[in-house]
Design a protein around this motif. Structure first.
Motif, PDB file in Angstrom:
ATOM      1  N   ALA B 290       0.843  -1.193   0.000  1.00 31.14           N
ATOM      2  CA  ALA B 290       0.000   0.000   0.000  1.00 31.14           C
ATOM      3  C   ALA B 290       0.873   1.235   0.000  1.00 31.14           C
ATOM      4  CB  ALA B 290      -0.905  -0.019   1.230  1.00 31.14           C
ATOM      5  N   GLY B 291       0.480   2.227  -0.779  1.00 34.24           N
ATOM      6  CA  GLY B 291       1.256   3.457  -0.824  1.00 34.24           C
ATOM      7  C   GLY B 291       0.591   4.491  -1.698  1.00 34.24           C
ATOM      8  N   TRP B 292       1.344   5.530  -1.950  1.00 38.09           N
ATOM      9  CA  TRP B 292       0.831   6.709  -2.611  1.00 38.09           C
ATOM     10  C   TRP B 292       1.776   6.993  -3.777  1.00 38.09           C
ATOM     11  CZ3 TRP B 292       2.644  11.956  -2.505  1.00 38.09           C
ATOM     12  CH2 TRP B 292       1.655  12.920  -2.743  1.00 38.09           C
ATOM     13  N   LEU B 320      -7.660  -0.716  -5.781  1.00 30.74           N
ATOM     14  CA  LEU B 320      -8.169   0.371  -4.961  1.00 30.74           C
ATOM     15  C   LEU B 320      -9.491  -0.146  -4.410  1.00 30.74           C
ATOM     16  CD1 LEU B 320      -8.175   3.197  -3.788  1.00 30.74           C
ATOM     17  CD2 LEU B 320      -9.116   4.047  -5.921  1.00 30.74           C
ATOM     18  N   VAL B 329      -2.384   6.424 -11.122  1.00 29.65           N
ATOM     19  CA  VAL B 329      -1.799   7.690 -11.566  1.00 29.65           C
ATOM     20  C   VAL B 329      -1.249   8.484 -10.389  1.00 29.65           C
ATOM     21  CG1 VAL B 329      -3.307   7.793 -13.586  1.00 29.65           C
ATOM     22  CG2 VAL B 329      -3.994   8.964 -11.493  1.00 29.65           C
ATOM     23  N   GLU B 330      -0.437   9.470 -10.743  1.00 29.96           N
ATOM     24  CA  GLU B 330       0.235  10.314  -9.763  1.00 29.96           C
ATOM     25  C   GLU B 330      -0.758  10.863  -8.738  1.00 29.96           C
ATOM     26  OE1 GLU B 330       3.418  12.525 -11.622  1.00 29.96           O
ATOM     27  OE2 GLU B 330       2.745  14.307 -10.551  1.00 29.96           O
ATOM     28  N   GLY B 331      -0.406  10.751  -7.477  1.00 28.07           N
ATOM     29  CA  GLY B 331      -1.253  11.295  -6.419  1.00 28.07           C
ATOM     30  C   GLY B 331      -2.279  10.316  -5.892  1.00 28.07           C
ATOM     31  N   GLN B 332      -2.339   9.121  -6.475  1.00 30.10           N
ATOM     32  CA  GLN B 332      -3.355   8.163  -6.066  1.00 30.10           C
ATOM     33  C   GLN B 332      -2.820   7.229  -4.974  1.00 30.10           C
ATOM     34  OE1 GLN B 332      -4.779   6.003  -9.501  1.00 30.10           O
ATOM     35  NE2 GLN B 332      -6.912   6.215  -8.847  1.00 30.10           N
ATOM     36  N   SER B 333      -3.681   6.883  -4.031  1.00 31.78           N
ATOM     37  CA  SER B 333      -3.336   5.881  -3.024  1.00 31.78           C
ATOM     38  C   SER B 333      -3.853   4.543  -3.512  1.00 31.78           C
ATOM     39  CB  SER B 333      -3.983   6.215  -1.677  1.00 31.78           C
ATOM     40  OG  SER B 333      -3.312   7.254  -1.035  1.00 31.78           O
ATOM     41  N   VAL B 334      -2.959   3.586  -3.708  1.00 33.82           N
ATOM     42  CA  VAL B 334      -3.345   2.297  -4.271  1.00 33.82           C
ATOM     43  C   VAL B 334      -2.639   1.161  -3.532  1.00 33.82           C
ATOM     44  CG1 VAL B 334      -3.837   3.156  -6.601  1.00 33.82           C
ATOM     45  CG2 VAL B 334      -1.508   2.461  -5.999  1.00 33.82           C
ATOM     46  N   VAL B 335      -2.974  -0.066  -3.925  1.00 32.24           N
ATOM     47  CA  VAL B 335      -2.264  -1.245  -3.439  1.00 32.24           C
ATOM     48  C   VAL B 335      -1.705  -1.976  -4.664  1.00 32.24           C
ATOM     49  CG1 VAL B 335      -2.478  -3.459  -2.237  1.00 32.24           C
ATOM     50  CG2 VAL B 335      -3.752  -1.465  -1.408  1.00 32.24           C
TER      51      VAL B 335
END
Lengths: 310, 649
Positions: B290-292, B320, B329-335
């Protein structure tokens, strides 16, 4: 301003709600990764619903790495408690409920003791007791900066000393998305993942993500009495009626939820989310206006926060 | 409020004739002429612009923000009423500045002492304002607000022109990597809306700001009080001005993204950066990171490299919540999940294998000091960068900025609000990018390990560095600590810790010399007790089979740790030079050489088998006698000397 001559193919840019969502998830993960024993303060309202939804998103498919806790003042709307019980059925969630036992024993209530004392004993002191009882070092709250003037300067990570007190002059600067999660012995932190959201953002997100909220937000015929220019719902027989006062059925809804004798309803016909949002756009009054506890004294929210109120 | 006739009292806001409707879509919903569903759809499409608004009370900043909020219809009736009441209480007319006044303490002082965040929205964009005071002593607040801002709005008083303060604000905006400036030349009403005055200020500002690397600078003549060119163009007062109003500028200026550069220069390249925040492992079948997404984008099938491990893998899928995405995409918090089970934990970073970040233990950075306690160069701070926290020391201050002229000057230390270029040594390699190229992986904060406060904001600088090869990066990853073999605890830190604990922290060495049987060990333990009772950390070093040198080393270590080390080991037969060398070994530590001058006769009585008579030290600091067993008197004499040692705190 000059636009570039030819626009190269650029990747998709996040829209504002996606940005807010990503930031909130980042905050929740950062706190869960670094604090010893976090808890999510769950107040059953729409902001709590959104915060819970974001937490599910942050840790899916794992269960939430922290429990939820409701500080029950014993004067919440019955529908709120039903909603809480419903949420607690989810096996991915551990729900704690705490009531100040001293206040319950002394039957502290908003009617005899007034809103200020009731809130201080049942809500603020109840919360502090629970924080100590479970040894939580981090508590998530659903407060937003747009709610009230003194909230505009609140940090996302708001530090409390060993007496759980908030010192507005001694808060850490917050830069970029680099949150300092180092705690001194005995100190704790309140974390507000929805800091940058507005009321409209919250409703819109509830609508887009189909997040369940307490039905009290939607208009329905409810028994109410008019007091101090606002409608108070007669949710049970504990609310003493004044001479000549009879509850009438009105089509009302609530913009904020709390203890029922302290939560003013507005007359409304909004029964769907788009109608609620439409009504919000047309309204003349800010959301906390229906919340009687904020107007106790000038700068009263700031005072409450110094004492440990969320 | 400050005694300034311009900011207070204010005129009641008068809506101007022929005003454009900024929230027309909302209006249409209210009027029932547009479907709420359409409105919601459009609302969702809006992008977020964050800007920092900087200026002092006297510049009319609060009035400008109040004006923006008011004229965009962001103020509710009850809030307006509260402001009207507060204005009346002060005996003034409606004061828009009161809309944004936050804390009680500030309202009493009439100043803004902290960053406040405000929201407003128009049909085009959503805005978050970081409202920061502009005075030099609040540099830290501006830096805080600017760190997340896309744009800086700087206020200049038209009567005063470009001041040192205005230059400082532009410098800080540039330092923090802000690409767009809205320069509001305010109080045009007080200079008769004079076009020449405006143009003079504008050209002066542009000349000064041109080397600072802004992508776009807009200069706008305004009167926050009258509302001139804030939200609506004012053709009556400034018919000569054709540019955008403040709001039009905010609504239309391109939002800068760090990755614009590679997208424009070589479309298709991807400088992917994904600091791992949290590893999700709900069951044996699922292991997600998990991260950004700090930069670039990611798709299933992309090759990624994990640092510091140096292992590569392929992205298997992107999650997500309960959906899988085609692209993150840039700025998104995803796994993210990878094909191979590579060992990744919080603090690691996934990057594009063809564009590695810098991997270095010795780095150069711009620091803004934020804490009341000054920088200590021998102290080790915690350095938080992306999701990693390491230990770091400031090894050198190259220069700091003069607060007035902003010119580089020499400095030995840094105090609150100082801005400096420094060299840092880290115990492990930092995985970073040049800040001006990549904000999220170029920024860090320094944290005091004792107070746990955020003491500095840092921007890593490696302007012309090329991406390292994997081989070179791994060498640096595996290299020993960049901090060197020396204590990572500064003297000042030890002192602070002792202060926290309420203990006295006079480290030092008390060396009792004398004949065997002189009673020096009795004295040593009596002294230890007496010092302890007075709140000192103290211990007696009683070496067994140790050399003089090793005992001295132990004494030195104790003294450095803030302990009073007492020793009374057999005094060597040294000449003056050897004694001096021993003193030198203790360096600048407080040292007391005591000659316990008991007579030979008395010593022999006590210790008939006593060894060879020792030579007394040639230059003791003090001499005490224990001939008559006056232990307490001897203790008092030594205590008196020790109390004279300066308290290090």
């Amino acid at each position: 301003m000059s636009q570039p001559m030819s626009q190269p193919i650029s990747p998709r840019r996040l829209r504002h709600l996606e940005t807010l969502e990503a930031e909130s998830i980042h905050i929740l993960r950062e706190a869960a990764a670094t604090f010893r024993n976090p808890v999510m303060l769950y107040s059953i309202g729409k902001d709590s619903s959104v915060m819970l939804h974001l937490a599910r998103k942050a840790f899916h498919p794992a269960p939430l790495p922290f429990p939820l806790m409701h500080v029950d003042t014993l004067w919440k709307f019955r529908e709120m408690i039903q909603f809480r019980e419903q949420v607690a059925k989810d096996p991915a969630i551990r729900m704690l409920v705490h009531t100040n036992p001293d206040g319950a024993r002394d039957n502290v209530n908003p009617i005899d003791h007034g809103s200020a004392q009731h809130t201080s004993i049942m809500k603020t002191q109840g919360l502090l007791q629970a924080m100590e009882k479970y040894g939580f070092d981090c508590a998530f709250g659903g407060a937003r900066r747009d709610e009230e003037r003194s909230r505009a300067k609140e940090r996302v990570f708001s530090f409390r000393d060993s007496h759980q007190q908030w010192d507005p002059k001694n808060q850490r600067p917050e830069l970029w998305n680099l949150y300092n999660t180092q705690l001194q012995q005995g100190h704790s932190v309140r974390v507000f993942p929805l800091s940058n959201w507005t009321e409209l953002d919250v409703w819109l997100y509830v609508s887009l993500e189909e997040i369940p909220v307490v039905p009290l937000y939607f208009s329905a015929p409810r028994p109410v009495v008019k007091r101090d220019g606002t409608w108070i719902m007669v949710d049970d027989d504990r609310l003493p009626l004044h001479d000549g006062e009879t509850p009438e059925q009105k089509s009302v809804r609530f913009r904020t939820l709390g203890c029922y004798p302290l939560s003013g309803a507005v007359e409304s016909t909004a029964t769907t989310l788009p109608e609620i949002i439409q009504e919000m756009l047309s309204t003349q009054w800010s959301e906390r206006q229906g919340r009687l506890i904020d107007n106790d004294q000038d700068a009263s929210m700031e005072q409450k926060k110094k004492e440990g109120y969320f | 409020m400050a005694a300034n006739s311009h900011t207070s009292p204010a005129q009641p806001p008068a809506p101007m004739a022929g005003q454009t409707n900024l929230r027309a879509e909302e209006e249409a919903v209210r009027a029932g002429t547009a479907a709420i569903e359409t409105y919601l759809e459009n609302y969702q499409q809006r992008q977020l612009l964050r800007f920092v608004c900087v200026g002092s009370v006297d510049d009319g900043k609060s009035t400008l923000i109040g004006r923006l909020l008011h004229d965009t219809g962001t103020i509710y009736a009850d809030q307006m009423e509260a402001v009207a009441q507060a204005s009346a209480k002060k005996g003034s007319e409606l004061d828009l500045a009161l809309l944004t006044d936050g804390l009680q303490a500030e309202r009493e002082q009439g100043i803004t002492i902290d960053v406040a965040y405000r929201h407003f929205t128009t049909d085009k964009r959503k805005f978050i304002i970081a409202d920061t005071p502009g005075h030099v002593q609040y540099t830290r607040n501006m830096v805080t607000g600017a760190s997340t801002a896309d744009l800086a709005l700087i206020l200049i008083d038209a009567r005063l022109g470009v001041l040192a303060q205005s230059r400082r604000h532009a410098h800080i905006a540039s330092l923090l990597g802000i690409k767009n400036l809205a320069v509001c030349i305010n109080k045009m009403d007080l200079v008769g809306h004079d076009q020449t005055r405006f143009q003079d200020i504008e050209s002066e500002f542009r000349a000064f700001a041109s080397p600072l690397g802004f992508a776009d600078v807009g200069c706008i003549p305004i009167s926050a009080l009258e509302g001139t060119n804030v939200v609506r163009p004012d053709t009556e007062h400034t018919p000569w001005y054709r540019g955008p109003t403040v709001l039009q500028y905010l609504e239309s200026v391109p939002i800068h993204h760090d990755s614009d550069k590679e997208n424009q220069q070589s479309p298709g390249t991807n400088h992917f950066r994904f600091p791992v925040q949290y590893v999700l492992r709900p069951n044996l079948d699922f292991r997600g990171f998990a991260g950004w997404i700090a930069r670039g984008s990611v798709q299933p099938g992309d090759r990624v490299l994990a640092l510091p491990s140096g292992k590569s893998s392929t992205i298997r899928d992107i999650h997500l919540y309960n959906t899988t995405l085609d692209q993150g995409v840039e700025g998104q918090s995803v796994v993210l999940r990878t094909d191979d089970e590579i060992d990744i934990s919080r603090g690691d970073i996934l990057v594009s294998p063809d564009h590695l970040p810098q991997v270095q233990r010795q780095v150069t950075a711009d620091l803004v000091w934020l804490d009341e306690a000054p920088l200590l160069q021998d102290k080790t701070y915690l350095l938080k960068h992306t999701t990693r926290t390491l230990h770091a020391q400031v090894s050198a201050i190259q220069w700091k900025r003069d607060t007035e002229s902003f010119e580089p000057i020499q400095a030995d230390t840094l105090g609150m609000n100082d801005i400096a270029r420094v060299d840092l040594s880290c115990h492990r390699a930092l995985l970073f990018d040049d800040y001006s190229d990549q904000r999220q992986t170029g920024a860090f904060i320094l944290i005091d390990s004792l107070s746990r406060n955020t003491v500095a904001a840092g921007m890593l600088r490696a302007p012309n560095a090329t991406p390292p090869t994997l081989e070179h990066a791994m060498e640096e990853v595996h290299a020993r600590s960049g901090l060197g073999h020396q204590t990572h605890i500064g003297q000042e830190e030890r002192n602070q810790r002792s202060k926290q604990l309420g203990m006295s922290v006079k480290g030092g060495v008390i060396w009792l010399s004398g004949l065997p049987g002189s009673g020096r060990w009795d004295l040593a333990y009596a002294l230890e007790r007496a010092l302890f009772d007075r709140g000192h950390w103290t211990t007696v070093l009683d070496p067994e089979n140790e050399t003089t040198d090793s005992t001295l080393s132990a004494a030195r270590a104790c003294a450095r740790a803030g302990v009073l080390a007492i020793t009374a080991f057999q005094t060597p037969s040294w000449d003056r030079e050897q004694w001096q060398r021993a003193r030198d070994r203790l360096g600048h530590l407080s040292t007391l050489i005591v000659h316990v001058n008991t007579s030979e006769e008395r010593a022999r009585q006590r210790r008939p088998s006593g060894g060879p008579p020792a030579t007394p030290p040639p230059a003791p600091d003090i001499t005490v006698s224990l001939d008559d067993a006056e232990l307490d008197a001897a203790v008092d004499i030594i205590l008196e000397q020790v109390e004279k040692w300066s308290d290090p705190t």
